[in-house]
Design an enzyme around this catalytic site. Structure first.
Site, PDB file in Angstrom:
ATOM      1  N   LYS A  41       0.847  -1.190   0.000  1.00  0.00           N
ATOM      2  CA  LYS A  41       0.000   0.000   0.000  1.00  0.00           C
ATOM      3  C   LYS A  41       0.881   1.237   0.000  1.00  0.00           C
ATOM      4  O   LYS A  41       1.696   1.437   0.907  1.00  0.00           O
ATOM      5  CB  LYS A  41      -0.923   0.022   1.222  1.00  0.00           C
ATOM      6  CG  LYS A  41      -1.839   1.245   1.256  1.00  0.00           C
ATOM      7  CD  LYS A  41      -2.772   1.209   2.458  1.00  0.00           C
ATOM      8  CE  LYS A  41      -2.097   1.611   3.748  1.00  0.00           C
ATOM      9  NZ  LYS A  41      -1.767   3.083   3.778  1.00  0.00           N
ATOM     10  N   ASP A  68      -3.219   4.184  -2.188  1.00  0.00           N
ATOM     11  CA  ASP A  68      -4.118   4.639  -1.126  1.00  0.00           C
ATOM     12  C   ASP A  68      -4.053   6.160  -1.008  1.00  0.00           C
ATOM     13  O   ASP A  68      -3.477   6.704  -0.071  1.00  0.00           O
ATOM     14  CB  ASP A  68      -3.701   3.966   0.187  1.00  0.00           C
ATOM     15  CG  ASP A  68      -4.518   4.419   1.379  1.00  0.00           C
ATOM     16  OD1 ASP A  68      -5.699   4.778   1.195  1.00  0.00           O
ATOM     17  OD2 ASP A  68      -3.968   4.426   2.504  1.00  0.00           O
ATOM     18  N   LYS A  70      -7.017   8.022  -1.461  1.00  0.00           N
ATOM     19  CA  LYS A  70      -8.352   8.413  -0.972  1.00  0.00           C
ATOM     20  C   LYS A  70      -8.889   9.636  -1.713  1.00  0.00           C
ATOM     21  O   LYS A  70      -9.212  10.661  -1.127  1.00  0.00           O
ATOM     22  CB  LYS A  70      -8.315   8.675   0.540  1.00  0.00           C
ATOM     23  CG  LYS A  70      -7.856   7.493   1.377  1.00  0.00           C
ATOM     24  CD  LYS A  70      -7.882   7.829   2.858  1.00  0.00           C
ATOM     25  CE  LYS A  70      -7.436   6.659   3.711  1.00  0.00           C
ATOM     26  NZ  LYS A  70      -5.988   6.404   3.612  1.00  0.00           N
ATOM     27  N   TYR A  71      -9.055   9.489  -3.007  1.00  0.00           N
ATOM     28  CA  TYR A  71      -9.527  10.605  -3.826  1.00  0.00           C
ATOM     29  C   TYR A  71     -10.882  11.120  -3.339  1.00  0.00           C
ATOM     30  O   TYR A  71     -11.805  10.353  -3.072  1.00  0.00           O
ATOM     31  CB  TYR A  71      -9.656  10.174  -5.288  1.00  0.00           C
ATOM     32  CG  TYR A  71      -8.366   9.744  -5.941  1.00  0.00           C
ATOM     33  CD1 TYR A  71      -7.220  10.541  -5.880  1.00  0.00           C
ATOM     34  CD2 TYR A  71      -8.290   8.544  -6.635  1.00  0.00           C
ATOM     35  CE1 TYR A  71      -6.046  10.147  -6.498  1.00  0.00           C
ATOM     36  CE2 TYR A  71      -7.117   8.144  -7.259  1.00  0.00           C
ATOM     37  CZ  TYR A  71      -5.994   8.950  -7.185  1.00  0.00           C
ATOM     38  OH  TYR A  71      -4.830   8.564  -7.796  1.00  0.00           O
ATOM     39  N   HIS A  72     -10.989  12.438  -3.250  1.00  0.00           N
ATOM     40  CA  HIS A  72     -12.243  13.083  -2.821  1.00  0.00           C
ATOM     41  C   HIS A  72     -12.225  14.491  -3.396  1.00  0.00           C
ATOM     42  O   HIS A  72     -11.587  15.398  -2.853  1.00  0.00           O
ATOM     43  CB  HIS A  72     -12.326  13.110  -1.298  1.00  0.00           C
ATOM     44  CG  HIS A  72     -13.636  13.593  -0.769  1.00  0.00           C
ATOM     45  ND1 HIS A  72     -14.006  13.437   0.550  1.00  0.00           N
ATOM     46  CD2 HIS A  72     -14.679  14.228  -1.358  1.00  0.00           C
ATOM     47  CE1 HIS A  72     -15.208  13.961   0.744  1.00  0.00           C
ATOM     48  NE2 HIS A  72     -15.632  14.454  -0.405  1.00  0.00           N
ATOM     49  N   ASP A  73     -12.936  14.685  -4.515  1.00  0.00           N
ATOM     50  CA  ASP A  73     -12.907  15.967  -5.214  1.00  0.00           C
ATOM     51  C   ASP A  73     -14.126  16.009  -6.126  1.00  0.00           C
ATOM     52  O   ASP A  73     -14.998  15.136  -6.046  1.00  0.00           O
ATOM     53  CB  ASP A  73     -11.601  16.097  -6.010  1.00  0.00           C
ATOM     54  CG  ASP A  73     -11.117  17.541  -6.111  1.00  0.00           C
ATOM     55  OD1 ASP A  73     -11.941  18.411  -6.473  1.00  0.00           O
ATOM     56  OD2 ASP A  73      -9.932  17.795  -5.838  1.00  0.00           O
ATOM     57  N   PRO A  75     -16.379  15.342  -9.378  1.00  0.00           N
ATOM     58  CA  PRO A  75     -16.417  14.059 -10.091  1.00  0.00           C
ATOM     59  C   PRO A  75     -15.395  13.912 -11.206  1.00  0.00           C
ATOM     60  O   PRO A  75     -14.705  12.884 -11.303  1.00  0.00           O
ATOM     61  CB  PRO A  75     -17.854  14.001 -10.620  1.00  0.00           C
ATOM     62  CG  PRO A  75     -18.642  14.777  -9.609  1.00  0.00           C
ATOM     63  CD  PRO A  75     -17.745  15.894  -9.189  1.00  0.00           C
ATOM     64  N   ASN A  76     -15.260  14.903 -12.082  1.00  0.00           N
ATOM     65  CA  ASN A  76     -14.341  14.762 -13.209  1.00  0.00           C
ATOM     66  C   ASN A  76     -12.892  14.669 -12.746  1.00  0.00           C
ATOM     67  O   ASN A  76     -12.099  13.900 -13.307  1.00  0.00           O
ATOM     68  CB  ASN A  76     -14.495  15.936 -14.180  1.00  0.00           C
ATOM     69  CG  ASN A  76     -13.668  15.743 -15.428  1.00  0.00           C
ATOM     70  OD1 ASN A  76     -13.922  14.849 -16.230  1.00  0.00           O
ATOM     71  ND2 ASN A  76     -12.638  16.565 -15.599  1.00  0.00           N
ATOM     72  N   THR A 131     -10.404   4.040  10.197  1.00  0.00           N
ATOM     73  CA  THR A 131     -10.285   3.229  11.419  1.00  0.00           C
ATOM     74  C   THR A 131      -9.764   4.044  12.598  1.00  0.00           C
ATOM     75  O   THR A 131      -9.831   3.589  13.739  1.00  0.00           O
ATOM     76  CB  THR A 131      -9.367   2.014  11.193  1.00  0.00           C
ATOM     77  OG1 THR A 131      -8.100   2.460  10.692  1.00  0.00           O
ATOM     78  CG2 THR A 131      -9.984   1.042  10.201  1.00  0.00           C
ATOM     79  N   ARG A 192      -4.015  -5.980  13.754  1.00  0.00           N
ATOM     80  CA  ARG A 192      -2.921  -6.097  14.704  1.00  0.00           C
ATOM     81  C   ARG A 192      -2.868  -7.519  15.252  1.00  0.00           C
ATOM     82  O   ARG A 192      -3.865  -8.006  15.793  1.00  0.00           O
ATOM     83  CB  ARG A 192      -3.131  -5.133  15.887  1.00  0.00           C
ATOM     84  CG  ARG A 192      -3.030  -3.647  15.529  1.00  0.00           C
ATOM     85  CD  ARG A 192      -1.600  -3.266  15.198  1.00  0.00           C
ATOM     86  NE  ARG A 192      -1.430  -1.844  14.959  1.00  0.00           N
ATOM     87  CZ  ARG A 192      -1.605  -1.247  13.792  1.00  0.00           C
ATOM     88  NH1 ARG A 192      -2.008  -1.954  12.751  1.00  0.00           N
ATOM     89  NH2 ARG A 192      -1.383   0.042  13.656  1.00  0.00           N
ATOM     90  N   GLN A 201      -4.736   3.210  15.829  1.00  0.00           N
ATOM     91  CA  GLN A 201      -5.971   2.595  15.365  1.00  0.00           C
ATOM     92  C   GLN A 201      -6.918   2.384  16.548  1.00  0.00           C
ATOM     93  O   GLN A 201      -6.493   1.989  17.635  1.00  0.00           O
ATOM     94  CB  GLN A 201      -5.675   1.235  14.707  1.00  0.00           C
ATOM     95  CG  GLN A 201      -4.672   1.304  13.568  1.00  0.00           C
ATOM     96  CD  GLN A 201      -5.269   1.869  12.302  1.00  0.00           C
ATOM     97  OE1 GLN A 201      -6.421   2.272  12.277  1.00  0.00           O
ATOM     98  NE2 GLN A 201      -4.481   1.906  11.254  1.00  0.00           N
ATOM     99  N   GLY A 221       0.814  -2.711   8.632  1.00  0.00           N
ATOM    100  CA  GLY A 221       2.022  -1.915   8.489  1.00  0.00           C
ATOM    101  C   GLY A 221       3.051  -2.203   9.549  1.00  0.00           C
ATOM    102  O   GLY A 221       3.900  -3.084   9.407  1.00  0.00           O
ATOM    103  N   ARG A 222       2.979  -1.476  10.642  1.00  0.00           N
ATOM    104  CA  ARG A 222       4.002  -1.560  11.678  1.00  0.00           C
ATOM    105  C   ARG A 222       4.225  -2.964  12.241  1.00  0.00           C
ATOM    106  O   ARG A 222       5.375  -3.326  12.540  1.00  0.00           O
ATOM    107  CB  ARG A 222       3.671  -0.559  12.798  1.00  0.00           C
ATOM    108  CG  ARG A 222       4.024   0.870  12.412  1.00  0.00           C
ATOM    109  CD  ARG A 222       3.425   1.920  13.328  1.00  0.00           C
ATOM    110  NE  ARG A 222       2.015   2.151  13.019  1.00  0.00           N
ATOM    111  CZ  ARG A 222       1.339   3.217  13.415  1.00  0.00           C
ATOM    112  NH1 ARG A 222       1.922   4.130  14.171  1.00  0.00           N
ATOM    113  NH2 ARG A 222       0.075   3.374  13.082  1.00  0.00           N
TER     114      ARG A 222
END
Length: 247
Positions: A41, A68, A70-73, A75-76, A131, A192, A201, A221-222
């Protein structure tokens, strides 16, 4: 499945979170792990530092990438960003379900136009509720629904828009599986091992519990990359997943 097939199936479920600062650290982490996990990731920190070069690095090692960002804008903008992610050869990328139905539908329409065969395009995931968030977090931004109810609401919205799956915490896996059916992908951070720290988390589970609940992929991850022997840590998690798959 025989034991070799079980191990391979379990290995593919592990997505290593590359929460590292630069391409040199990415190389150091990914090179030994690439044969032992399913995906890496790449999030905002690493992509901002390295750009597409880190995707090329991992793919050059034979690894697959979950982008990762996290697109947020509008629509186009999200649709065009999704197309560029696909052209980079990532296996999965995500967007925020809170971006709304038009944003998600526009993105999926653009991808289907360029990649008519769904097997040739990346899977698209909708982020539901992070999370690191809990009920107090939602209330602070004006969302009064309980976390679990909000997560299921967003998952069903994403599915209706043609999105392939969601990112959700372990606590919502069974609810989403029930609401969205067996073919909807569920990717689960907040994983975990029993002896690991929760870190930042708040809604977590062990690898075995998440797979047993119905998760397709686990983001870890960790508990892998910060261990003295990351390969051994990944292999131990693989063995835990195998135990669940055998049941």
């Amino acid at each position: 499945m025989n034991q070799t097939e079980l191990l391979d199936e379990a290995r593919k479920k592990i997505i290593v979170a590359m929460d590292v600062p630069d391409i040199f650290a990415a190389h150091r982490v990914a090179r030994p792990l690439a044969p032992h996990v399913g995906m890496f990731k790449i999030g905002k920190q690493l992509f901002t530092a390295c750009g597409p070069e880190v995707i090329k690095l991992i793919k050059g090692m034979g690894g697959e990438v979950f982008l990762d960002l996290k697109y947020h804008d509008i629509p186009n903008t999200v649709a065009m960003a999704g197309l560029e992610a696909a052209r980079l050869g990532v296996k999965m990328f995500n967007l925020h379900a809170l971006g709304g139905p038009e944003m998600m539908e526009t993105t999926m329409k653009a991808l289907r136009a360029e990649y008519p065969d769904p097997e040739n395009r990346p899977k698209v995931l909708a982020v539901t509720i992070l999370t690191s968030s809990n009920q107090e977090t939602l209330k602070a931004v004006g969302i009064d629904l309980p976390v679990k109810e909000m997560v299921v609401k967003l998952a069903k919205l994403a599915q209706a828009c043609g999105v392939d799956g969601v990112v959700c915490s372990p606590q919502e896996i069974e609810l989403i599986r029930e609401a969205c059916g067996p073919d909807f992908l569920i990717v689960t951070p907040g994983i975990r091992p029993a002896d690991a720290k929760a870190d930042d988390q708040k809604r977590i589970a062990t690898p075995g519990a998440a797979v047993a609940a119905g998760s397709n992929y686990l983001v870890i991850g960790r508990p892998i990359i910060e261990q003295p022997d990351p390969v051994a840590a990944a292999q131990a998690i693989t063995e835990e997943i195998v135990q669940v798959l055998q049941q």
